[in-house]
Design a protein around this motif. Structure first.
Motif, mmCIF file in Angstrom:
data_model
loop_
_atom_site.group_PDB
_atom_site.id
_atom_site.type_symbol
_atom_site.label_atom_id
_atom_site.label_comp_id
_atom_site.label_asym_id
_atom_site.label_seq_id
_atom_site.Cartn_x
_atom_site.Cartn_y
_atom_site.Cartn_z
ATOM 1 N N ALA A 1 141.581 24.201 16.955
ATOM 2 C CA ALA A 1 140.552 24.119 17.756
ATOM 3 C C ALA A 1 139.911 22.901 17.913
ATOM 4 O O ALA A 1 139.164 22.202 18.319
ATOM 5 C CB ALA A 1 139.500 24.605 16.354
ATOM 6 N N GLU A 2 140.522 22.669 16.390
ATOM 7 C CA GLU A 2 140.907 20.282 16.089
ATOM 8 C C GLU A 2 141.575 19.549 17.113
ATOM 9 O O GLU A 2 141.436 18.780 17.003
ATOM 10 C CB GLU A 2 141.664 20.674 15.196
ATOM 11 C CG GLU A 2 140.647 21.095 13.848
ATOM 12 C CD GLU A 2 141.612 21.255 12.267
ATOM 13 O OE1 GLU A 2 140.407 21.958 11.036
ATOM 14 O OE2 GLU A 2 142.867 20.944 12.484
ATOM 15 N N THR B 1 129.654 23.308 12.949
ATOM 16 C CA THR B 1 129.552 22.483 14.907
ATOM 17 C C THR B 1 128.714 22.812 15.339
ATOM 18 O O THR B 1 127.765 22.879 16.294
ATOM 19 C CB THR B 1 131.088 22.188 15.504
ATOM 20 O OG1 THR B 1 130.515 23.985 16.644
ATOM 21 C CG2 THR B 1 131.797 22.648 15.061
ATOM 22 N N LYS C 1 137.409 14.757 23.190
ATOM 23 C CA LYS C 1 136.706 13.241 23.338
ATOM 24 C C LYS C 1 137.475 12.038 24.079
ATOM 25 O O LYS C 1 137.455 11.720 24.274
ATOM 26 C CB LYS C 1 136.877 13.249 21.387
ATOM 27 C CG LYS C 1 136.291 11.821 20.842
ATOM 28 C CD LYS C 1 136.147 11.964 19.594
ATOM 29 C CE LYS C 1 135.861 10.862 18.654
ATOM 30 N NZ LYS C 1 136.173 10.447 17.135
ATOM 31 N N TYR D 1 134.133 27.871 11.579
ATOM 32 C CA TYR D 1 134.896 26.171 12.358
ATOM 33 C C TYR D 1 133.466 26.360 13.214
ATOM 34 O O TYR D 1 132.652 24.610 13.766
ATOM 35 C CB TYR D 1 135.966 26.886 13.281
ATOM 36 C CG TYR D 1 136.360 25.395 13.343
ATOM 37 C CD1 TYR D 1 136.951 24.473 12.811
ATOM 38 C CD2 TYR D 1 135.632 24.870 15.529
ATOM 39 C CE1 TYR D 1 137.514 22.975 13.577
ATOM 40 C CE2 TYR D 1 136.148 23.732 15.080
ATOM 41 C CZ TYR D 1 136.857 22.696 14.606
ATOM 42 O OH TYR D 1 137.252 21.577 14.981
ATOM 43 N N TYR D 2 132.915 27.080 14.413
ATOM 44 C CA TYR D 2 131.752 26.776 15.114
ATOM 45 C C TYR D 2 130.889 26.847 14.530
ATOM 46 O O TYR D 2 129.632 26.649 15.011
ATOM 47 C CB TYR D 2 132.309 27.813 16.904
ATOM 48 C CG TYR D 2 133.135 26.722 17.265
ATOM 49 C CD1 TYR D 2 133.432 26.145 17.938
ATOM 50 C CD2 TYR D 2 134.865 27.839 17.561
ATOM 51 C CE1 TYR D 2 134.390 25.237 18.536
ATOM 52 C CE2 TYR D 2 135.467 26.539 17.960
ATOM 53 C CZ TYR D 2 135.375 25.897 18.864
ATOM 54 O OH TYR D 2 136.236 25.292 19.266
ATOM 55 N N LYS E 1 132.181 17.689 27.308
ATOM 56 C CA LYS E 1 131.702 18.197 25.929
ATOM 57 C C LYS E 1 131.294 19.589 26.087
ATOM 58 O O LYS E 1 131.344 20.430 27.015
ATOM 59 C CB LYS E 1 130.265 17.411 25.904
ATOM 60 C CG LYS E 1 129.920 16.369 24.803
ATOM 61 C CD LYS E 1 128.811 15.849 24.787
ATOM 62 C CE LYS E 1 128.371 15.251 24.034
ATOM 63 N NZ LYS E 1 129.099 14.111 23.448
ATOM 64 N N ASP F 1 138.814 19.586 19.879
ATOM 65 C CA ASP F 1 138.356 18.678 19.994
ATOM 66 C C ASP F 1 138.965 16.736 20.472
ATOM 67 O O ASP F 1 137.738 16.292 20.715
ATOM 68 C CB ASP F 1 137.347 18.477 18.007
ATOM 69 C CG ASP F 1 137.020 19.775 18.140
ATOM 70 O OD1 ASP F 1 136.222 19.964 19.193
ATOM 71 O OD2 ASP F 1 136.579 20.456 16.762
#
Ligand code: AMP
Length: 211
Positions: free
Chosen positions: A91-92, A187, A99, A183-184, A104, A95
């Motif tokens: 997941a990291e 966010t 980016k 984690y989500y 998105k 991200d």
């Protein structure tokens, strides 16, 4: 909208993705499907992935993340990430990739299905070797035994849907993928959908979330 669809093996990610592709013209990135295609084509990637998949273990992050980057780069339109990320580390990494590519994610949709229902879905699941259509021996059998209604291909049980491997996949899911919920949540992308309903009702909930 781009979405992440996550949940346990058997939660219905693949089924819901197929409907979203058909009705909303989204495109799917399924890491499981990509690995299965690589195994079928006997590529280096397939050889690397197979031993992990056969045991119900996760393919190492270093292999998965590189593969997803290649596919994401080429993708246009609305994306469904199905089966990726599966660890917090993935997941990291995602991200970072998003980016870099200026893409998105609008929602991370978790399909909630109780353990017993997952077990029955996975043990009864059958798939067409040629076109990937998914069947279930009780709830959605093919019209002719072991023959695909859509393309006439052989309908078989996935190696990793055999009972001993299923137990390991569900254990792996609890250890590595469940932490993605938090984690989500952090966010603000997290939404939960009751996946223990018929396919159409689950789809209606997802559709309402992404419209
Ligand atoms: P699936 O079709 O999504 O159930 O994936 C089948 C198998 O492929 C999993 O049990 C893993 O061995 C492997 N796999 C799929 N996606 C990932 C991922 N994101 N990370 C690691 N392994 C994966």
């Amino acid at each position: 909208m781009n979405i992440i669809l996550f949940g346990a093996p058997g939660a219905g990610k693949g089924t819901q993705s197929s409907i979203l592709i058909e009705r909303k013209k989204m495109s799917q990135i399924s890491t499981g499907d990509l690995f299965r295609a690589a195994i079928k084509n006997k590529t280096e990637l397939g050889l690397q992935a197979q031993s992990y998949m056969d045991k119900g273990e996760l393919v190492p992050d270093s292999i998965v993340i590189g593969m997803v980057e290649e596919v994401l780069k080429k993708n246009t339109g609305s994306i469904i990430l199905d089966g990726f990320p599966r660890t917090v580390n993935q997941a990291e990494a995602l991200d970072g990739l998003l980016k870099k590519l200026q893409v998105k994610i609008g929602k991370a949709i978790f399909l909630e299905v109780p353990y017993q229902a997952l077990l029955s879905r996975l043990t009864g699941r059958r798939v067409c070797k040629s076109c990937g259509t998914v069947y279930h021996i009780e709830s959605k059998p093919s019209a002719k035994a072991d023959i695909c209604d859509s393309c006439g291909g052989d309908v078989v049980q996935r190696n990793d849907d055999k009972e001993d491997v299923i137990a390991n996949r569900l254990k792996t899911y609890e250890e590595f993928t469940m932490p993605l919920k938090n984690y989500y949540k952090k966010t603000g992308l997290y939404v939960e959908v009751d996946g223990n309903r018929d396919t159409e009702n689950v789809y209606m909930s997802i559709s309402a979330l992404i419209s």
